[in-house]
Each structure stands twice: as C-alpha cells, then as structure tokens.
Design a protein around this motif. Structure first.
Motif, short mmCIF file in Angstrom:
data_model
loop_
_atom_site.label_atom_id
_atom_site.label_comp_id
_atom_site.label_asym_id
_atom_site.label_seq_id
_atom_site.Cartn_x
_atom_site.Cartn_y
_atom_site.Cartn_z
N PHE A 63 0.90 -1.15 -0.03
CA PHE A 63 0.31 0.03 0.01
C PHE A 63 0.76 1.50 -0.01
O PHE A 63 0.59 2.00 -0.51
CB PHE A 63 -0.84 0.03 1.32
CG PHE A 63 -1.30 1.00 1.77
CD1 PHE A 63 -2.81 1.26 0.38
CD2 PHE A 63 -1.94 2.07 2.41
CE1 PHE A 63 -3.88 3.18 0.72
CE2 PHE A 63 -2.30 3.74 2.36
CZ PHE A 63 -3.04 3.48 1.44
N TRP A 64 1.96 1.52 0.88
CA TRP A 64 2.46 2.76 0.95
C TRP A 64 3.66 2.66 -0.05
O TRP A 64 3.99 4.64 -0.80
CB TRP A 64 3.03 2.61 2.04
CG TRP A 64 2.48 3.33 3.66
CD1 TRP A 64 1.59 2.32 4.83
CD2 TRP A 64 1.87 3.99 3.67
NE1 TRP A 64 0.51 2.21 4.96
CE2 TRP A 64 0.76 4.02 4.45
CE3 TRP A 64 1.87 5.11 2.93
CZ2 TRP A 64 0.00 4.86 5.36
CZ3 TRP A 64 0.51 6.50 3.77
CH2 TRP A 64 -0.20 6.35 5.17
N SER A 65 4.16 1.45 -0.39
CA SER A 65 5.38 1.90 -1.95
C SER A 65 4.63 2.47 -2.89
O SER A 65 4.76 3.28 -3.80
CB SER A 65 6.25 0.59 -1.55
OG SER A 65 4.94 -0.78 -2.10
N THR A 66 3.25 1.63 -3.00
CA THR A 66 2.73 2.40 -4.27
C THR A 66 2.29 3.49 -4.68
O THR A 66 2.25 4.28 -5.56
CB THR A 66 1.84 0.77 -4.43
OG1 THR A 66 0.89 1.43 -3.32
CG2 THR A 66 1.76 -0.38 -5.25
N PHE B 258 5.46 10.11 -6.48
CA PHE B 258 6.27 11.04 -7.03
C PHE B 258 6.44 11.00 -8.63
O PHE B 258 6.78 11.30 -9.22
CB PHE B 258 7.27 9.38 -6.89
CG PHE B 258 9.03 9.81 -7.21
CD1 PHE B 258 9.87 11.47 -7.01
CD2 PHE B 258 8.85 9.19 -8.72
CE1 PHE B 258 11.23 11.16 -7.36
CE2 PHE B 258 10.30 9.28 -8.81
CZ PHE B 258 11.13 10.64 -8.23
N VAL B 259 5.92 9.66 -9.06
CA VAL B 259 5.53 9.53 -10.19
C VAL B 259 4.78 10.64 -11.38
O VAL B 259 5.08 10.99 -12.08
CB VAL B 259 5.24 8.43 -11.38
CG1 VAL B 259 5.07 8.15 -12.72
CG2 VAL B 259 6.12 7.17 -10.94
N TYR B 260 3.93 10.63 -10.29
CA TYR B 260 2.82 11.25 -11.44
C TYR B 260 2.87 13.03 -10.49
O TYR B 260 1.03 13.83 -11.16
CB TYR B 260 1.23 10.98 -11.16
CG TYR B 260 0.75 9.47 -11.95
CD1 TYR B 260 0.55 10.22 -13.20
CD2 TYR B 260 1.19 8.78 -11.41
CE1 TYR B 260 0.76 8.78 -14.04
CE2 TYR B 260 0.52 7.55 -12.05
CZ TYR B 260 0.67 7.33 -13.50
OH TYR B 260 0.20 6.17 -14.37
N LEU B 261 3.10 13.41 -9.42
CA LEU B 261 2.93 14.76 -8.84
C LEU B 261 4.66 15.13 -9.04
O LEU B 261 5.15 16.20 -9.46
CB LEU B 261 2.54 14.64 -7.66
CG LEU B 261 0.71 13.89 -7.56
CD1 LEU B 261 0.41 14.26 -6.54
CD2 LEU B 261 0.04 15.31 -8.37
N MET C 114 9.77 18.63 -13.26
CA MET C 114 10.35 18.44 -14.90
C MET C 114 9.58 19.84 -15.57
O MET C 114 10.23 20.80 -16.68
CB MET C 114 10.08 17.91 -15.74
CG MET C 114 10.60 16.23 -14.94
SD MET C 114 10.22 14.87 -15.20
CE MET C 114 10.76 15.04 -17.92
N VAL C 115 8.68 20.18 -15.03
CA VAL C 115 8.00 21.43 -15.56
C VAL C 115 6.92 22.58 -14.60
O VAL C 115 6.27 23.14 -15.64
CB VAL C 115 6.12 20.78 -16.69
CG1 VAL C 115 7.18 19.51 -17.79
CG2 VAL C 115 5.68 19.65 -15.74
N GLY C 116 7.01 21.99 -13.47
CA GLY C 116 6.44 23.68 -13.52
C GLY C 116 4.88 22.88 -12.43
O GLY C 116 4.65 22.11 -13.12
N TRP C 117 5.43 23.12 -11.37
CA TRP C 117 3.59 23.04 -10.33
C TRP C 117 2.20 23.51 -11.06
O TRP C 117 1.59 22.88 -11.04
CB TRP C 117 3.94 23.49 -8.65
CG TRP C 117 3.62 24.91 -8.70
CD1 TRP C 117 4.73 26.07 -8.53
CD2 TRP C 117 2.23 25.43 -8.67
NE1 TRP C 117 4.26 27.14 -8.75
CE2 TRP C 117 2.50 26.99 -8.63
CE3 TRP C 117 0.94 25.11 -8.84
CZ2 TRP C 117 1.71 27.47 -7.96
CZ3 TRP C 117 -0.05 25.69 -8.10
CH2 TRP C 117 0.13 27.38 -8.02
#
Length: 243
Positions: free
Chosen positions: A88-91, A97-100, A106-109
């Motif tokens: 649960f916590w690792s995913t 990390f990957v989506y936010l 890379m592109v800004g908030w």
C-alpha cells in the motif's frame, strides 16, 4: 482492488452496505438509500461527482479504507498483513512521485496540477459512466438480504443477471475500447474468461435466461443506456420525503 472489486462487488453486486460501487457520496442510486433535498439535482451534478471520482478514490477513499480496514460500510474489518501494508505505502508513494513530484520538477507545479486534474477527470468520468451504465439503470435490481439469514434469496448467477445490464454489445469499437466491459453480464458470470469470447457467451446466456424465464437486461446502444441511467437517478432524486 482485489477485495473491493473482485470479491465484494462481484459477490455482493448492488447490495447496500456491501457493494462500494453504489455507495456514492451525495448520490441516491436505489430506493433503500436515504433521500436528501439535494438529490433532486443529482441528475445535473452527477457530472461533477463522476469527474472527481478517480482523484477522490486515489487520494482519499483508499486511505479511508486502509485506516478503517473496511472496504464497504457493512463489510467486516480486514486485518492487513505486513506485506499488504508495504504494498500500500510503496505504491502510494511511487504514484505520488511519478505523477506529482517528478512532473513538478520537470515542468513546474502549475502545469503538473492542470495535467493531473485533466487526466484524473477524464479517467474518473470514463470509469464511472461505464460502471454506472452496467448496474445503475432502469430495470436493474438492488436486492436486500433476508433479515434472519442475512442471505440473498437467489442463486448467485441469477443475482448477477438481475443486478447487471449490458449495452452496445454489437458495437465492436465500443467493445474494443472498453475491453468487453459493455458485456457486463458475461463479465460478472465468467470473470475468468477473456472478453474476446463474450459475444459468443452472450448468445448462450440469453438462450439460457429465456429457457429459465430470467430477465436479461441489455441496451442496444450506449446512448440508450446513458439515458436510462439519467432517468433512473432523476426518478430517485424526486421520490419519497426529503430528510
């Protein structure tokens, strides 16, 4: 997903308190759910709720279920193993990390937030509409368990057929895009069989239902199923006394 969908939804389809898919905040999808004044507008604001459903799912509901240990309101508390806590916590951290975090770097908030909301809304809207057209339309049933035995007085297969509806089964494009989920009856009866076989199974199931006088609900097009869903929630929003 294994407990919430594969077990609870596929076993207790359309049963209040057990099937999380019909427990939608601010929505009334069957007669036994309490009615509030705002439900008379649910045939209008469903767009907003379905749109935010995916974001609410991954950022709120998953944590709600994790800390309560319950997949559904009436379900038993599920004690998670150490391995499940780790998964649960690792995913979750990996997802964040990957989506936010990574997109912000890379592109800004601002761009990340806009992109995340667009993806989330499209995903939530798509998933919700497909699932609702399969179970929350005119004609599908929402059985109540026996007060004494707490069991449904129907065979499992009959229960699945009574609580499920197909749509646009002749449309190969929709079938391809949805991975056969428009053959929802067959999906519930034979979840372990590849969806490429559903068109052939569909014919056999219909013949069997006709033989044993079991109603088989299928909308010829996705549009007809969608209209049926809107009419269903509109009727439920206007019935009984508000509380």
């Amino acid at each position: 997903w294994k407990q919430k969908h594969n077990i609870d939804h596929h076993t207790y389809t359309n049963i209040e308190g057990m099937d999380h898919d019909i427990d939608i905040k601010f929505m009334r999808v069957h007669e036994d759910q309490p009615k509030h004044w705002y439900h008379k507008f649910q045939h209008l604001y469903w767009v907003l709720l379905y749109g935010i459903s995916y974001i609410a799912w991954i950022l709120y509901q998953d944590f709600e279920k994790y800390f309560s240990g319950r997949m559904a309101k009436a379900g038993k508390a599920h004690k998670m193993a150490l391995k499940e806590h780790f998964i649960f916590w690792s995913t979750k951290l990996g997802y964040i990390f990957v989506y936010l975090i990574l997109p912000v770097i890379m592109v800004g908030w601002v761009e990340t937030l806009i992109g995340f909301v667009i993806v989330g809304v499209v995903c939530g809207f798509s998933i919700s509409v497909v699932f609702q057209l399969a179970h929350v339309v005119e004609g599908t049933q929402f059985p109540e368990p026996n007060n004494t035995t707490s069991k449904i007085e129907q065979e499992w297969a009959v229960h699945q057929i009574n609580t499920t509806a197909n749509f646009a089964t002749k449309n190969k494009v929709i079938s391809w895009f949805l991975g056969g989920l428009n053959f929802q009856v067959e999906h519930h009866l034979f979840p372990g069989i590849s969806h490429i076989h559903y068109p052939q199974i569909n014919k056999l199931v219909k013949e069997t239902c006709l033989e044993f006088n079991v109603a088989y609900l299928e909308h010829r097009t996705m549009t007809k199923a969608f209209v049926s869903h809107i009419l269903h929630i509109k009727k439920l929003g206007s019935r009984t006394v508000s509380i």
